[in-house]
Write a protein that holds these residues in place. Structure first.
Motif, mmCIF file in Angstrom:
data_model
loop_
_atom_site.group_PDB
_atom_site.id
_atom_site.type_symbol
_atom_site.label_atom_id
_atom_site.label_comp_id
_atom_site.label_asym_id
_atom_site.label_seq_id
_atom_site.Cartn_x
_atom_site.Cartn_y
_atom_site.Cartn_z
ATOM 1 N N GLN A 101 -5.259 52.358 20.580
ATOM 2 C CA GLN A 101 -5.217 51.925 21.975
ATOM 3 C C GLN A 101 -4.723 50.490 21.986
ATOM 4 N N SER A 102 -4.031 50.134 23.023
ATOM 5 C CA SER A 102 -3.562 48.748 23.145
ATOM 6 C C SER A 102 -4.532 47.947 23.996
ATOM 7 N N ILE A 103 -4.732 46.699 23.644
ATOM 8 C CA ILE A 103 -5.473 45.786 24.497
ATOM 9 C C ILE A 103 -4.614 44.549 24.716
ATOM 10 N N LYS A 104 -4.925 43.819 25.782
ATOM 11 C CA LYS A 104 -4.137 42.630 26.087
ATOM 12 C C LYS A 104 -4.925 41.372 25.747
ATOM 13 N N LEU A 105 -4.251 40.403 25.189
ATOM 14 C CA LEU A 105 -4.841 39.090 24.923
ATOM 15 C C LEU A 105 -4.042 38.044 25.675
ATOM 16 N N GLU A 106 -4.720 36.994 26.076
ATOM 17 C CA GLU A 106 -3.974 35.884 26.667
ATOM 18 C C GLU A 106 -3.024 35.320 25.612
ATOM 19 N N ARG A 107 -1.877 34.828 26.081
ATOM 20 C CA ARG A 107 -0.825 34.397 25.162
ATOM 21 C C ARG A 107 -1.313 33.326 24.185
ATOM 22 N N ASP A 108 -2.067 32.354 24.706
ATOM 23 C CA ASP A 108 -2.550 31.272 23.837
ATOM 24 C C ASP A 108 -3.428 31.813 22.712
ATOM 25 N N TYR A 119 -2.682 38.357 6.177
ATOM 26 C CA TYR A 119 -2.748 39.723 6.723
ATOM 27 C C TYR A 119 -1.334 40.223 6.982
ATOM 28 N N ALA A 120 -1.128 41.511 6.793
ATOM 29 C CA ALA A 120 0.206 42.081 6.956
ATOM 30 C C ALA A 120 0.642 42.039 8.410
ATOM 31 N N THR A 121 -0.305 42.259 9.297
ATOM 32 C CA THR A 121 0.018 42.262 10.726
ATOM 33 C C THR A 121 -1.131 41.630 11.506
ATOM 34 N N VAL A 122 -0.818 41.251 12.737
ATOM 35 C CA VAL A 122 -1.877 40.751 13.630
ATOM 36 C C VAL A 122 -2.911 41.849 13.854
ATOM 37 N N GLU A 123 -2.438 43.091 14.001
ATOM 38 C CA GLU A 123 -3.360 44.204 14.239
ATOM 39 C C GLU A 123 -4.361 44.344 13.091
#
Lengths: 209, 67
Positions: free
Chosen positions: B8-15, B29-33
């Motif tokens: 599932q996708s979630i949204k984070l504030e850009r900062d 880490y390989a990815t932010v996820e």
């Protein structure tokens, strides 16, 4: 009260499956659970207590406890809880996880500022001659996590319905809180007597702004 | 572990996302996820493993609320 709670209420809280609901008064110790038990007692709800733990300086109006509740975590035989159907039983929040799933629970969950809870608990420990070296900041974090865990658990249990009552609100506006609790429990109880059971003088470990 | 389950996708504030990405890169880490999943799983243990909270158990025993 959430929409889900309301729907559960309309459907009788699963009464056909679980029998008459057990009213549970819960929360962290020193968050107003004894006060709420006294309100329910005054309202005419039968209380399940053995009166072993008697009134003292920490709870001048009594604890309304049942000793066997303290064994819930260790004692595998929890069938006795069924005897509380149609009555009110005090179960601290830490032991809610140990309630058997073959009853319906209407849980009146007392909330109070964590710092006030800890201040009151620490005084009580002194009165009992007990020592606890755990730092208050550590305990506050543990309690916050615990309360979140209880909320998560409550969402998963189809035999629980829960209403949260803030202790400071019960002191400030007992009539509103009494009406809220009465509505949650089906609207059959004496609200005025619940209000009269609230004693503001017992709100002693009060955080000042 | 990654890519095996539904996501599932979630949204984070850009900062916040930028801060997360910076640490994820630095920490290898390989990815932010992967980083966010790791952090969330560690935090969830606090809630899901409440039964073993001995600090609370000791406090309540001292207060006379559990045996």
């Amino acid at each position: 009260m959430s929409l889900l709670d309301s729907l559960r209420g309309l459907l009788g809280g699963g009464q056909a499956k679980y029998g008459e609901p057990i009213v549970i008064v819960s929360g962290l110790p020193r968050s107003g659970t004894s006060m709420m038990m006294k309100m329910l007692d005054a309202a005419g709800i039968p209380i399940m207590t053995d009166a072993v733990r008697t009134a003292d300086v920490d709870n001048p109006k009594g604890y309304f406890e049942l000793e066997r509740v303290k064994e819930l975590e260790k004692d595998p035989d929890r069938s006795w809880v069924r005897e509380a159907r149609g009555k009110a039983l005090k179960v601290i929040s830490f032991l809610l996880k140990d309630l058997p799933d073959d009853n319906a629970y209407r849980i009146v969950f007392m909330r109070r500022d964590i710092d006030e809870v800890l201040a009151s608990q620490n005084k009580m420990l002194v009165h009992r001659g007990e020592q606890d070296t755990t730092d208050d900041a550590v305990m506050a974090e543990a309690y916050r996590n615990h309360l979140a865990a209880v909320r998560i658990m409550a969402r998963k249990k189809d035999n629980w319905s829960i209403v949260e009552i803030r202790y400071d609100e019960a002191i400030r506006d007992p009539a509103a809180v009494a009406r809220k609790v009465n509505a949650f429990l089906g609207g059959r109880y004496d609200v005025q007597r619940m209000v009269e059971a609230v004693d503001e003088k017992l709100y002693r470990n009060r955080k000042t702004a | 572990m990654f890519g095996l389950g539904k996501t599932q996708s979630i949204k984070l504030e850009r900062d916040l996302y930028d801060r997360v990405k910076k640490i994820a890169d630095v920490a290898g880490y390989a990815t932010v996820e992967e980083f966010v999943t790791h952090v969330l799983e560690k935090e969830l243990i606090h809630f899901e493993d409440a039964k073993s909270d001995d600090d609370i158990r000791n406090k309540l025993r001292g207060l006379g609320y559990i045996s």
